[in-house]
Design an enzyme around this catalytic site. Structure first.
Site, PDB file in Angstrom:
ATOM      1  N   THR A  45      43.082  24.505  71.584  1.00 34.63           N
ATOM      2  CA  THR A  45      44.085  25.427  71.052  1.00 34.63           C
ATOM      3  C   THR A  45      44.246  26.608  72.020  1.00 34.63           C
ATOM      4  OG1 THR A  45      42.407  26.475  69.673  1.00 34.63           O
ATOM      5  CG2 THR A  45      43.726  24.730  68.651  1.00 34.63           C
ATOM      6  N   THR A  47      44.305  30.226  72.371  1.00 31.54           N
ATOM      7  CA  THR A  47      43.348  31.302  72.667  1.00 31.54           C
ATOM      8  C   THR A  47      41.985  30.726  73.025  1.00 31.54           C
ATOM      9  OG1 THR A  47      44.523  32.811  71.203  1.00 31.54           O
ATOM     10  CG2 THR A  47      42.248  33.391  71.751  1.00 31.54           C
ATOM     11  N   CYS A  48      41.608  29.663  72.347  1.00 33.81           N
ATOM     12  CA  CYS A  48      40.305  29.046  72.591  1.00 33.81           C
ATOM     13  C   CYS A  48      40.202  28.502  74.016  1.00 33.81           C
ATOM     14  CB  CYS A  48      40.058  27.931  71.576  1.00 33.81           C
ATOM     15  SG  CYS A  48      40.257  28.450  69.857  1.00 33.81           S
ATOM     16  N   SER A  49      41.275  27.873  74.493  1.00 31.99           N
ATOM     17  CA  SER A  49      41.274  27.240  75.812  1.00 31.99           C
ATOM     18  C   SER A  49      41.593  28.186  76.954  1.00 31.99           C
ATOM     19  CB  SER A  49      42.283  26.081  75.842  1.00 31.99           C
ATOM     20  OG  SER A  49      41.852  25.029  75.020  1.00 31.99           O
ATOM     21  N   LEU A  53      36.565  30.067  75.416  1.00 32.35           N
ATOM     22  CA  LEU A  53      35.613  29.220  76.146  1.00 32.35           C
ATOM     23  C   LEU A  53      35.526  29.587  77.625  1.00 32.35           C
ATOM     24  CD1 LEU A  53      33.604  26.869  76.355  1.00 32.35           C
ATOM     25  CD2 LEU A  53      35.562  25.306  76.428  1.00 32.35           C
TER      26      LEU A  53
END
Length: 157
Positions: A45, A47-49, A53
């Site tokens: 997703t 923001t996560c990518s 992370l």
């Protein structure tokens, strides 16, 4: 919701390895270690990518230099997705853990319901766990990305 000073609940988190899926007992995995555990609403997703992370990938060596034994990322996804996402992000220093049915996230009290987006997911957070006990817990407000960043956790160590 779990709080600082509390012991992590019992649970299982899955990891896809070259030998297949390994189910880790959370309490055994975190025993006698200083662990940074961060959670994302979903692998791959935005923001996560783009930010969450990658920040931990970039700062992994600095976190370990501050005494962190293990950096782990958890999401309510399956182990195959978490492995693929970790590979795509060059996250070799991060233990990519799947909470497939959300049971660990539920036990922490850190779930959120996203409806048609994906159903039950984890809130975005980061915690420091010393020998199974939460010593720092930073939970994001909905749709925020401020307190669970790798830079914030590094500064708190």
């Amino acid at each position: 919701m779990i709080a600082q000073g509390q012991t992590l609940p019992a649970g299982q988190l899955a990891q896809l390895t070259a030998e297949g899926v390994v189910n880790h007992d959370v309490q055994a995995l975190f025993a006698n270690k200083k662990v940074v555990l961060f959670a994302v609403p979903g692998a791959f997703t935005p923001t996560c990518s783009v930010s969450h992370l990658p920040g931990y990938v970039v700062l992994a060596d600095e976190l370990k230099a501050k005494g962190v034994d293990l950096i782990a990322c958890v999401s309510v996804n399956d182990a195959f997705v978490m492995k693929a996402w970790g590979d795509a992000q060059n996250a070799s220093e991060i233990l990519m853990l799947a909470d497939g049915d959300g049971s660990f996230t539920k036990a922490l009290g850190l779930t959120m319901e996203t409806g048609a987006f994906g159903g039950l997911r984890s809130q975005r957070y980061a915690m420091v766990v010393d020998n199974g006990v939460v010593s720092l817990l930073n939970v994001e407000a909905p749709k925020s990305f401020e307190v669970s960043k790798a830079e914030v956790i590094l500064a708190a160590l």
